[in-house]
Design a protein around this motif. Structure first.
Motif, mmCIF file in Angstrom:
data_model
loop_
_atom_site.group_PDB
_atom_site.id
_atom_site.type_symbol
_atom_site.label_atom_id
_atom_site.label_comp_id
_atom_site.label_asym_id
_atom_site.label_seq_id
_atom_site.Cartn_x
_atom_site.Cartn_y
_atom_site.Cartn_z
ATOM 1 N N ALA A 180 54.090 116.406 61.572
ATOM 2 C CA ALA A 180 53.430 117.604 62.121
ATOM 3 C C ALA A 180 54.407 118.322 63.031
ATOM 4 O O ALA A 180 55.380 117.735 63.536
ATOM 5 C CB ALA A 180 52.171 117.219 62.887
ATOM 6 N N GLU A 181 54.148 119.597 63.230
ATOM 7 C CA GLU A 181 54.952 120.394 64.143
ATOM 8 C C GLU A 181 54.387 120.269 65.560
ATOM 9 O O GLU A 181 53.208 119.934 65.755
ATOM 10 C CB GLU A 181 54.966 121.857 63.702
ATOM 11 C CG GLU A 181 55.673 122.060 62.374
ATOM 12 C CD GLU A 181 55.815 123.534 62.040
ATOM 13 O OE1 GLU A 181 55.299 124.389 62.820
ATOM 14 O OE2 GLU A 181 56.417 123.849 60.991
ATOM 15 N N PRO A 182 55.202 120.551 66.591
ATOM 16 C CA PRO A 182 54.742 120.393 67.979
ATOM 17 C C PRO A 182 53.555 121.283 68.338
ATOM 18 O O PRO A 182 52.820 120.990 69.288
ATOM 19 C CB PRO A 182 55.978 120.769 68.798
ATOM 20 C CG PRO A 182 57.128 120.615 67.871
ATOM 21 C CD PRO A 182 56.610 120.944 66.513
ATOM 22 N N SER A 183 53.362 122.360 67.589
ATOM 23 C CA SER A 183 52.292 123.320 67.936
ATOM 24 C C SER A 183 50.917 122.878 67.453
ATOM 25 O O SER A 183 49.899 123.487 67.814
ATOM 26 C CB SER A 183 52.612 124.691 67.345
ATOM 27 O OG SER A 183 52.750 124.602 65.927
ATOM 28 N N ILE A 236 56.537 113.876 64.861
ATOM 29 C CA ILE A 236 56.554 115.291 65.214
ATOM 30 C C ILE A 236 57.938 115.853 64.931
ATOM 31 O O ILE A 236 58.944 115.343 65.456
ATOM 32 C CB ILE A 236 56.175 115.481 66.699
ATOM 33 C CG1 ILE A 236 54.878 114.737 67.027
ATOM 34 C CG2 ILE A 236 56.052 116.955 67.014
ATOM 35 C CD1 ILE A 236 53.693 115.121 66.142
ATOM 36 N N ILE A 237 57.961 116.891 64.120
ATOM 37 C CA ILE A 237 59.210 117.494 63.667
ATOM 38 C C ILE A 237 59.282 118.931 64.157
ATOM 39 O O ILE A 237 58.324 119.705 64.007
ATOM 40 C CB ILE A 237 59.321 117.475 62.125
ATOM 41 C CG1 ILE A 237 58.954 116.089 61.577
ATOM 42 C CG2 ILE A 237 60.711 117.887 61.680
ATOM 43 C CD1 ILE A 237 59.872 114.994 62.018
ATOM 44 N N LYS A 238 60.402 119.328 64.731
ATOM 45 C CA LYS A 238 60.592 120.706 65.153
ATOM 46 C C LYS A 238 60.704 121.627 63.952
ATOM 47 O O LYS A 238 60.897 121.173 62.813
ATOM 48 C CB LYS A 238 61.856 120.826 66.013
ATOM 49 C CG LYS A 238 61.806 120.050 67.315
ATOM 50 C CD LYS A 238 63.115 120.230 68.079
ATOM 51 C CE LYS A 238 63.134 119.422 69.363
ATOM 52 N NZ LYS A 238 64.424 119.577 70.094
ATOM 53 N N LEU A 282 61.516 115.191 66.796
ATOM 54 C CA LEU A 282 61.186 115.312 68.215
ATOM 55 C C LEU A 282 60.678 114.006 68.795
ATOM 56 O O LEU A 282 61.078 113.599 69.883
ATOM 57 C CB LEU A 282 60.122 116.397 68.407
ATOM 58 C CG LEU A 282 59.615 116.583 69.842
ATOM 59 C CD1 LEU A 282 60.771 116.997 70.769
ATOM 60 C CD2 LEU A 282 58.507 117.616 69.890
ATOM 61 N N GLY A 283 59.814 113.322 68.077
ATOM 62 C CA GLY A 283 59.267 112.081 68.595
ATOM 63 C C GLY A 283 58.093 111.596 67.769
ATOM 64 O O GLY A 283 57.904 111.995 66.610
ATOM 65 N N ILE A 331 49.726 119.163 70.784
ATOM 66 C CA ILE A 331 50.213 117.775 70.737
ATOM 67 C C ILE A 331 51.570 117.607 71.400
ATOM 68 O O ILE A 331 51.994 116.487 71.735
ATOM 69 C CB ILE A 331 50.266 117.286 69.261
ATOM 70 C CG1 ILE A 331 50.352 115.748 69.199
ATOM 71 C CG2 ILE A 331 51.476 117.894 68.544
ATOM 72 C CD1 ILE A 331 49.139 115.065 69.708
ATOM 73 N N ASN A 332 52.272 118.715 71.612
ATOM 74 C CA ASN A 332 53.641 118.675 72.129
ATOM 75 C C ASN A 332 53.734 117.928 73.469
ATOM 76 O O ASN A 332 54.726 117.264 73.759
ATOM 77 C CB ASN A 332 54.176 120.096 72.276
ATOM 78 C CG ASN A 332 55.649 120.107 72.673
ATOM 79 O OD1 ASN A 332 56.484 119.540 71.972
ATOM 80 N ND2 ASN A 332 55.960 120.723 73.801
#
Length: 565
Positions: free
Chosen positions: A450-453, A473-475, A481-482, A497-498
């Motif tokens: 998923a993206e951070p947003s 989580i992928i940018k 990202l994590g 979720i970021n």
């Protein structure tokens, strides 16, 4: 009938492979010695660069010949693009894995370089380079013959043939290939290796009937008189072996630290060895005649001590500084010299004339510690002397010496060379295979990303549908990202979720080996680990514990399969 036909075909292939490799090694091994001896005779008879010193004319021909040898070695290395000479350590490593096979060009060039060094008078040996040549030849032959025999069996055939031809000791050749190189026994391996070893010895005797290496024919005193003495002398032989191996390593480390061109180092070794050889000519070349003279008791105690120290130091210098050659022959020389010194000292203290057996035992003890093959060393003595008593006497010194050197230095000089390169053969094929296999090919793409947003609620629904308790989580640019667990997702609810991402999760990298991954996983609790490309920072995939364990099991089974073949 099919089984009979297949069995006969396999026997025919075994005879063909073993006979071919044995014949080649019989020729190469004997021509190597004959060629080195011929150049040695030219060097001794030459009066090049003769200078008057103190009323005498001294020939510095050894210096000229060694300069020429250094030039040939440098030419081979530069013209063929050889980064590092190869020897028995590389053969051992190649026998334990398949990912890094022997390089044919490097193997052939290393043999030529060793021939040049020994022919010029370098204090180096023949057996190590010929053993590696045999291994290389075996791998080369495999390219042209299709069979069920594994690469290590072809390699073992070459190794056994090299020892057999060099010492005229076919039994020792078979045992050496298994004991020092393959390090396991199997029915399929023994048959072709035996054929190669016997072929090399038989054909060598047939084609080169006057090239006997060592002359051991003295009468042995009763074992009851010799064994206690050898037990007491074994620690001294172990000390000599350790000093020799330590000097070899120290010389190589010193050369690596020097601010000198690698192309100049062989000339430095040639110059020093050549100057020493002017005054102590016994240390030049293979030293076979000197070994026979020491066994026969023809050297005075002062000369024995001189050649012992000089041979040890000059061999370390030559090999460490790039005047390439083997260490097996020098270890035989040093062992004989150490034994002869002990024998002469025993005579001075009133013991009987047992210098000959002490010399032979010293030769076997020191050389076996250097190459890590105690049983093979005893068998070489047995086949050289045709004497059961000599072999038993040598066995006492060999076993005690190897026990001490194994505890204080390592299994052999070749094992220590590999250890210096981060390779531990004592851990076995499975450990090597796990260290060679990276985790990249085993990753899974079945993870939730998923993206951070994204909001926690949205990600939670996706995880519910997929049946996962973790998500990555992928940018937007693809950077990893994590990681978040279901607990962080529930806590995030309708928030972004970021703010709930673990940006420093336990992570594997694509280049990590399976062995490294197992260490990492030992500290892990969770569903899976992210596998990241260390160069780009992008997520390569995920790896669950079960997937990692299955990969490890598969690699271990393949490694075990080599030993069962």
């Amino acid at each position: 009938m099919k089984k009979v036909r297949d069995a006969l075909v396999e026997v025919a292939i075994i005879v063909l492979v073993g006979g071919l490799i044995g014949a080649v090694l019989a020729v190469v091994s004997n021509l190597f010695v004959i060629g080195v001896q011929w150049f040695g005779q030219q060097r001794e008879a030459s009066d090049i660069l003769s200078l008057p010193i103190g009323g005498d004319t001294v020939s510095f021909s050894s210096l000229v010949f060694l300069w020429a040898a250094a030039a040939v070695v440098v030419f081979l290395k530069t013209s063929l693009g050889i980064s590092r000479w190869a020897g028995p350590a590389d053969s051992m490593y190649a026998a334990h894995q398949v990912n890094e096979p022997l390089d044919i060009k490097t193997g052939m060039a290393s043999t030529l370089a060793a021939f040049a060094s020994a022919s010029g008078g370098g204090s180096v040996g023949q057996y190590g380079p010929i053993v590696h040549f045999g291994a290389t030849m075996g791998i080369w032959v495999k390219r042209f013959i299709s069979s069920r025999l594994s690469h290590e069996i072809y390699l073992g055939c070459g190794v056994a043939a090299a020892i057999s031809a060099g010492f005229n000791a076919p039994i020792a050749g078979v045992v050496f290939a298994h004991e020092a190189v393959l390090r396991h026994f199997s029915v399929r391996a023994i048959a072709p290796i035996t054929v190669a070893s016997i072929s090399a010895s038989a054909l060598g005797n047939q084609w080169f009937p006057h090239t006997t290496t060592f002359d051991i024919s003295a009468t042995l005193p009763p074992l009851a008189e010799v064994v206690p003495v050898l037990v007491m002398l074994a620690p001294a032989f172990a000390l000599v072996a350790i000093c020799f191996m330590a000097a070899l390593r120290y010389s190589a480390q010193t050369a690596a630290k020097m601010n000198t061109s690698p192309l100049l180092l062989p000339f430095i070794a040639a110059t020093i060895c050549g100057l020493v050889g002017v005054w102590i000519p016994q240390i030049l070349g293979l030293g076979i005649s000197s070994i026979n003279e020491m066994i026969a008791g023809e050297f005075a105690l002062s000369l024995l001590l001189t050649v012992l120290v000089a041979k040890l130091l000059m061999t370390a210098l030559c090999i460490g500084f790039g005047l390439f050659g083997g260490v097996f022959s020098p270890s035989l020389f040093i062992g004989v010299a150490a034994g002869a010194v002990a024998g002469e000292l025993l005579i001075l203290f009133g013991f009987g004339d047992i210098a000959s057996i002490i010399s032979v035992a010293g030769m076997a003890a020191v050389s076996s510690a250097v190459i890590g093959a105690p049983v093979s060393a005893v068998l070489i003595i047995l086949e050289l002397t045709q004497s059961y008593e000599y072999a038993v006497a040598a066995m006492i010194a060999v076993m005690v010496c190897n026990l001490l050197t194994n505890r204080l230095f390592g299994n052999s000089f070749f094992d220590r060379q590999l250890l210096d390169r981060g390779i531990d053969l004592l851990k076995g094929r499975e450990a090597i295979a796990l260290n060679q296999q990276v985790v990249g090919p085993f990753v899974s793409q079945g993870y939730v990303r998923a993206e951070p947003s994204v909001t926690g609620s949205e990600l939670r629904e996706e995880m519910r549908k997929r049946g996962h308790t973790e998500a990555y989580i992928i940018k937007s640019d693809g950077q990893f990202l994590g990681k978040v667990s279901i607990y962080e997702v529930i806590e995030a609810a309708d928030s972004n979720i970021n703010d709930f991402v673990d940006t420093r999760p336990l992570t594997l990298y694509s280049h990590n080996s399976l062995a490294e991954a197992m260490v990492t996983v030992s500290q892990f609790v969770g569903e899976s680990l992210p596998v990241v490309n260390a160069e780009t920072g992008q997520l390569h995939g995920s790896l669950a514990e079960g997937e990692l364990f299955q990969a490890v099991i598969d690699v271990q089974n393949r490694a075990r399969g080599l030993e069962r073949a």
